[in-house]
Design a protein around this motif. Structure first.
Motif, mmCIF file in Angstrom:
data_model
loop_
_atom_site.group_PDB
_atom_site.id
_atom_site.type_symbol
_atom_site.label_atom_id
_atom_site.label_comp_id
_atom_site.label_asym_id
_atom_site.label_seq_id
_atom_site.Cartn_x
_atom_site.Cartn_y
_atom_site.Cartn_z
ATOM 1 N N SER A 193 0.838 -1.202 0.000
ATOM 2 C CA SER A 193 0.000 0.000 0.000
ATOM 3 C C SER A 193 0.871 1.249 0.000
ATOM 4 O O SER A 193 0.367 2.366 0.099
ATOM 5 C CB SER A 193 -0.964 -0.001 1.184
ATOM 6 O OG SER A 193 -0.261 -0.083 2.388
ATOM 7 N N ASN A 194 2.189 1.068 -0.105
ATOM 8 C CA ASN A 194 3.073 2.226 -0.255
ATOM 9 C C ASN A 194 2.697 2.938 -1.545
ATOM 10 O O ASN A 194 2.527 2.309 -2.583
ATOM 11 C CB ASN A 194 4.537 1.771 -0.310
ATOM 12 C CG ASN A 194 5.509 2.920 -0.056
ATOM 13 O OD1 ASN A 194 5.413 3.979 -0.668
ATOM 14 N ND2 ASN A 194 6.440 2.717 0.845
ATOM 15 N N ARG A 195 2.554 4.273 -1.479
ATOM 16 C CA ARG A 195 2.135 5.026 -2.663
ATOM 17 C C ARG A 195 3.273 5.172 -3.661
ATOM 18 O O ARG A 195 3.052 5.535 -4.814
ATOM 19 C CB ARG A 195 1.600 6.387 -2.240
ATOM 20 C CG ARG A 195 0.268 6.262 -1.488
ATOM 21 C CD ARG A 195 -0.100 7.570 -0.849
ATOM 22 N NE ARG A 195 -0.236 8.622 -1.832
ATOM 23 C CZ ARG A 195 -0.133 9.928 -1.547
ATOM 24 N NH1 ARG A 195 0.145 10.306 -0.311
ATOM 25 N NH2 ARG A 195 -0.289 10.826 -2.474
ATOM 26 N N VAL A 196 4.497 4.937 -3.208
ATOM 27 C CA VAL A 196 5.619 4.868 -4.138
ATOM 28 C C VAL A 196 5.782 3.389 -4.487
ATOM 29 O O VAL A 196 6.305 2.607 -3.708
ATOM 30 C CB VAL A 196 6.905 5.437 -3.512
ATOM 31 C CG1 VAL A 196 8.084 5.251 -4.447
ATOM 32 C CG2 VAL A 196 6.719 6.911 -3.183
ATOM 33 N N CYS A 207 11.453 3.417 -8.256
ATOM 34 C CA CYS A 207 11.917 4.783 -8.473
ATOM 35 C C CYS A 207 12.874 4.820 -9.662
ATOM 36 O O CYS A 207 13.946 5.438 -9.612
ATOM 37 C CB CYS A 207 12.589 5.346 -7.223
ATOM 38 S SG CYS A 207 11.584 5.182 -5.748
ATOM 39 N N LEU A 262 18.015 -3.145 -4.112
ATOM 40 C CA LEU A 262 18.178 -1.713 -3.882
ATOM 41 C C LEU A 262 17.204 -0.896 -4.730
ATOM 42 O O LEU A 262 16.973 -1.205 -5.894
ATOM 43 C CB LEU A 262 19.624 -1.305 -4.217
ATOM 44 C CG LEU A 262 20.035 0.128 -3.856
ATOM 45 C CD1 LEU A 262 20.055 0.323 -2.346
ATOM 46 C CD2 LEU A 262 21.406 0.459 -4.432
ATOM 47 N N ILE A 263 16.647 0.140 -4.121
ATOM 48 C CA ILE A 263 15.767 1.076 -4.817
ATOM 49 C C ILE A 263 16.615 2.063 -5.621
ATOM 50 O O ILE A 263 17.700 2.449 -5.197
ATOM 51 C CB ILE A 263 14.911 1.854 -3.786
ATOM 52 C CG1 ILE A 263 13.974 0.900 -3.043
ATOM 53 C CG2 ILE A 263 14.127 2.991 -4.431
ATOM 54 C CD1 ILE A 263 13.254 1.553 -1.861
ATOM 55 N N MET A 308 13.069 -3.964 5.807
ATOM 56 C CA MET A 308 11.994 -3.161 5.237
ATOM 57 C C MET A 308 10.689 -3.943 5.331
ATOM 58 O O MET A 308 9.922 -4.070 4.388
ATOM 59 C CB MET A 308 12.284 -2.754 3.785
ATOM 60 C CG MET A 308 11.591 -1.446 3.384
ATOM 61 S SD MET A 308 11.918 -0.860 1.705
ATOM 62 C CE MET A 308 13.183 0.375 1.988
ATOM 63 N N CYS A 360 9.307 -0.289 8.481
ATOM 64 C CA CYS A 360 9.587 0.332 7.185
ATOM 65 C C CYS A 360 8.865 -0.420 6.066
ATOM 66 O O CYS A 360 9.160 -1.584 5.806
ATOM 67 C CB CYS A 360 11.093 0.353 6.924
ATOM 68 S SG CYS A 360 11.991 1.336 8.130
ATOM 69 N N MET A 361 7.933 0.267 5.419
ATOM 70 C CA MET A 361 7.119 -0.372 4.401
ATOM 71 C C MET A 361 7.820 -0.322 3.039
ATOM 72 O O MET A 361 8.296 0.714 2.608
ATOM 73 C CB MET A 361 5.780 0.362 4.300
ATOM 74 C CG MET A 361 4.747 -0.344 3.435
ATOM 75 S SD MET A 361 3.392 0.798 3.019
ATOM 76 C CE MET A 361 2.706 1.105 4.652
ATOM 77 N N THR A 415 8.470 -0.719 -1.155
ATOM 78 C CA THR A 415 7.846 -0.280 -2.401
ATOM 79 C C THR A 415 7.516 -1.456 -3.310
ATOM 80 O O THR A 415 6.946 -1.267 -4.381
ATOM 81 C CB THR A 415 8.827 0.621 -3.176
ATOM 82 O OG1 THR A 415 10.089 -0.057 -3.265
ATOM 83 C CG2 THR A 415 9.013 1.945 -2.481
ATOM 84 N N ASN A 442 12.288 6.734 9.911
ATOM 85 C CA ASN A 442 12.574 5.522 9.141
ATOM 86 C C ASN A 442 13.909 4.914 9.579
ATOM 87 O O ASN A 442 14.976 5.436 9.276
ATOM 88 C CB ASN A 442 12.591 5.878 7.644
ATOM 89 C CG ASN A 442 12.652 4.639 6.781
ATOM 90 O OD1 ASN A 442 13.708 4.050 6.611
ATOM 91 N ND2 ASN A 442 11.519 4.215 6.260
ATOM 92 N N LEU A 450 15.572 2.372 8.624
ATOM 93 C CA LEU A 450 16.512 1.991 7.570
ATOM 94 C C LEU A 450 17.288 3.200 7.066
ATOM 95 O O LEU A 450 18.502 3.141 6.863
ATOM 96 C CB LEU A 450 15.761 1.322 6.410
ATOM 97 C CG LEU A 450 15.262 -0.090 6.701
ATOM 98 C CD1 LEU A 450 14.318 -0.547 5.596
ATOM 99 C CD2 LEU A 450 16.424 -1.061 6.834
ATOM 100 N N GLY A 494 6.192 7.570 0.712
ATOM 101 C CA GLY A 494 5.081 6.789 0.158
ATOM 102 C C GLY A 494 4.113 6.237 1.185
ATOM 103 O O GLY A 494 3.009 5.824 0.841
ATOM 104 N N GLY A 554 10.989 11.497 -9.150
ATOM 105 C CA GLY A 554 10.720 10.150 -8.655
ATOM 106 C C GLY A 554 11.698 9.097 -9.123
ATOM 107 O O GLY A 554 11.523 7.916 -8.818
#
Lengths: 383, 383
Positions: A44-47, A77, A111-112, A172, A215-216, A218, B288, B290, B310, B334
């Motif tokens: 449900s993370n918006r990112v 991202c 990794l993001i 996360m 920590c949610m 993505t 956060n 992390l 997010g 983003g």
């Protein structure tokens, strides 16, 4: 076992070279059964990562033929190029399997903010497809690991049908529907609607109540695929319970492998006015860094439990709160209870009961302690 | 300096024996001026310590003659006996000073869930009263330390009047009105209403935006006492700005002394649709774990910033978010922005800018990194 415990599924796990250390990093799960039903829940993370955006569309197509999963990069991202890469991955799987791309779900973890090395990933899909096997579930589970120290699988076998699955996740980790990558398979013959209902019911009380570090992600995804190969349509309640058991088992495995953890903490909130109150209080306790440090130090510091409860909007009177740690009611009626010296905290599992004395609802949230190892693991460059 | 920088105040700080290690643990601040105006803000934690419950009543009496503060025990979650002890402490101060108990505010800090050693505290009040001095502010600031490595004081002097103060706090620091114990004094001649308005305005943008570890205390108190001894009534705006400056300075000192911290992190949210959005996003980033670990490792891991954004309900489009770390826009629209290798993170202060591209409001939240030293300090028995 894993995702190939149920009939009608093949899987593979290989090293495509996405991870620089040469570890397995690409998994493929294929539904070979007469039915290609599926359900999914997502972060449900918006990112949202590109693979989540893609797979949400796949779910709307009504059937899922395959799931391709990579570790070594979250593809989150990463803009339009990242989405193109996810799409190209699904196209490649479709081409190799002779199916439609819109039936191929994609999951990524790592990794993001980095693009995936497509020159390695796409050839990897061909390699994985060549190794698809009814015994490939274990290898698939290994290939989706990131900081996981062990791979996670679970199977429940009933009368003529099976639910099995694999999961990855170690950091996360926090609720928001699912909290990691999970693929569940069943050979039961069920429609999408029953799968969806059973999956949402199961995740609501299992993965959603696992909260390692607040920590949610993505990229969180939980998929349930049904092949129909068992040619059995179980009673809904029995099926839903089997799905819940597998989710619960995998959720427990995630907590036990949480980054740096030395204690698994079961936070049980009882006598709440509503289930929502119980969950809110449980989460507040589970996310309190000071308490998590205290548990690490084997300190039954119940004052930190009360201060966490006090930040919530749940129904309670401060002078009616009771707290037990490992069976000792160290706080009674909001004040000092039994002798804290009686609390034995030598074992890995720690059980905290928070009694709100405001009703009869309950909820259990699982978390772990906060350790120097967690800090170390998450402060390393580009972890 | 400290609480005795303003005229019309005396203070003392002594070792009463509440702390077993013999360190100073009792402070007394007395208003000797013609006016005894005061304002206070208290923790919004619903589990409130006995001294908070008492001092909230004192505020309603309309004047404050003295504040007695102890470290070595929070007197929180201590039931009716704890409240009796707070009352007895105020009575003792009143008796020694020849004032009314309802004019004596009480603050306590230390471990939750233990009764205070009244056999040491009450004689300590007599000792402290005997040492009251116009130069006692520094000693008072030292006596309220718990895990603080330094004592914190601040003074702003204007044309003929002064605002000064002291603070303690190093852990369990999170917004919810105030986040620690703070006593401010002024010799300006002002009514309660002006003091209250200035204090609430100042704490809202200073202490309320300091978030070391997301853990809200049961004992947070910020008091502002006015003696009128300067015989000057400043313009409200000028006075409010002086109070804000002292609060801001003390808040910065709290962050710099946060338990185990090696980095001070300024999280600046810009171009938000509303100030509330900016604060919500800033808090989410600041809490956060992390990200806080990554900053500790000098890793400009902006993906963790985006995943934190997010989780909020603030207005934004994921593909319009921008993030700068120490002046380098590592995330644009983003996705991947400037080269993360350009980010210099060698210094103690780290500046994160989150651009929501959704309006023109802004807010700054201060936090610190998460370190093995924090874990160590908070996992020791009965810390």
């Amino acid at each position: 076992m894993s995702v190939t415990a149920a009939k009608g599924f093949t899987a593979a796990g290989i090293a495509a070279g996405i991870k620089e250390n040469g570890n397995p990093d690409l998994a493929l799960v294929v539904n070979t059964g007469p039915r290609r039903a599926a359900a999914g829940v997502f972060t449900s993370n918006r990112v949202k990562a590109a693979p989540v955006q893609w797979s949400e569309q796949v779910m709307k197509s009504g059937q899922v033929s395959a799931v391709v999963l990579n570790s070594g990069g979250a593809n989150a991202c990463t803009g339009p190029k990242g989405f193109q890469d996810t799409h190209a991955t699904a196209e490649k799987v479709a081409e190799v399997l002779g199916r439609g791309a819109i039936e191929v779900a994609v999951c990524s973890t790592g990794l993001i903010g980095l693009l995936l090395p497509m020159d390695k990933l796409l050839p990897g899909v061909e390699t994985a497809a060549a190794q698809l096997s009814e015994h490939g579930g274990e290898k698939a589970a290994i290939a989706i690991k990131t900081t996981d120290t062990v791979h996670k699988t679970s199977v429940v076998t009933k009368d003529g049908w099976t639910v099995g699955g694999m999961a990855k996740g170690a950091g996360m980790l926090a609720p928001g529907l699912a909290t990691m990558l999970v693929v569940l398979t069943t050979d039961a013959d069920l429609e999408n609607e029953a799968l969806d209902k059973a999956l949402r019911a199961a995740t609501r009380t299992t993965f959603d109540r696992v909260d390692s570090d607040g920590c949610m992600s993505t990229n969180d995804t939980v998929l349930l695929l049904a092949s129909g190969s068992a040619e059995v349509t179980p009673e809904y309640e029995e099926f839903a319970e089997a799905v819940r058991q597998v989710c619960d088992d995998l959720g427990q495995q995630l907590i036990r492998d949480a980054e740096g953890a030395s204690k698994d903490i079961k936070v049980e909130v009882i006598n709440a006015a509503t289930e929502d109150d119980a969950v809110e209080v449980g989460r507040s306790i589970a996310r309190n860094n000071l308490l998590k440090c205290a548990i690490h130090g084997e300190d039954p510091n119940w004052g930190r439990v009360l201060s966490a409860i006090g930040t919530t909007s749940a129904a309670f009177e401060p002078d009616r709160l009771n707290v037990a740690i490992n069976g000792v009611w160290v706080c009674k009626n909001g004040g000092v209870g039994e002798d804290r010296e009686k609390v034995d905290m030598r074992y890995r599992e720690v059980h905290i009961v928070a009694d709100l004395a405001a009703g009869s609802e309950t909820a259990t949230i699982w978390t772990n302690d906060l350790t120097a190892d967690y800090v170390h693991e998450n402060s390393a460059y580009s972890s």
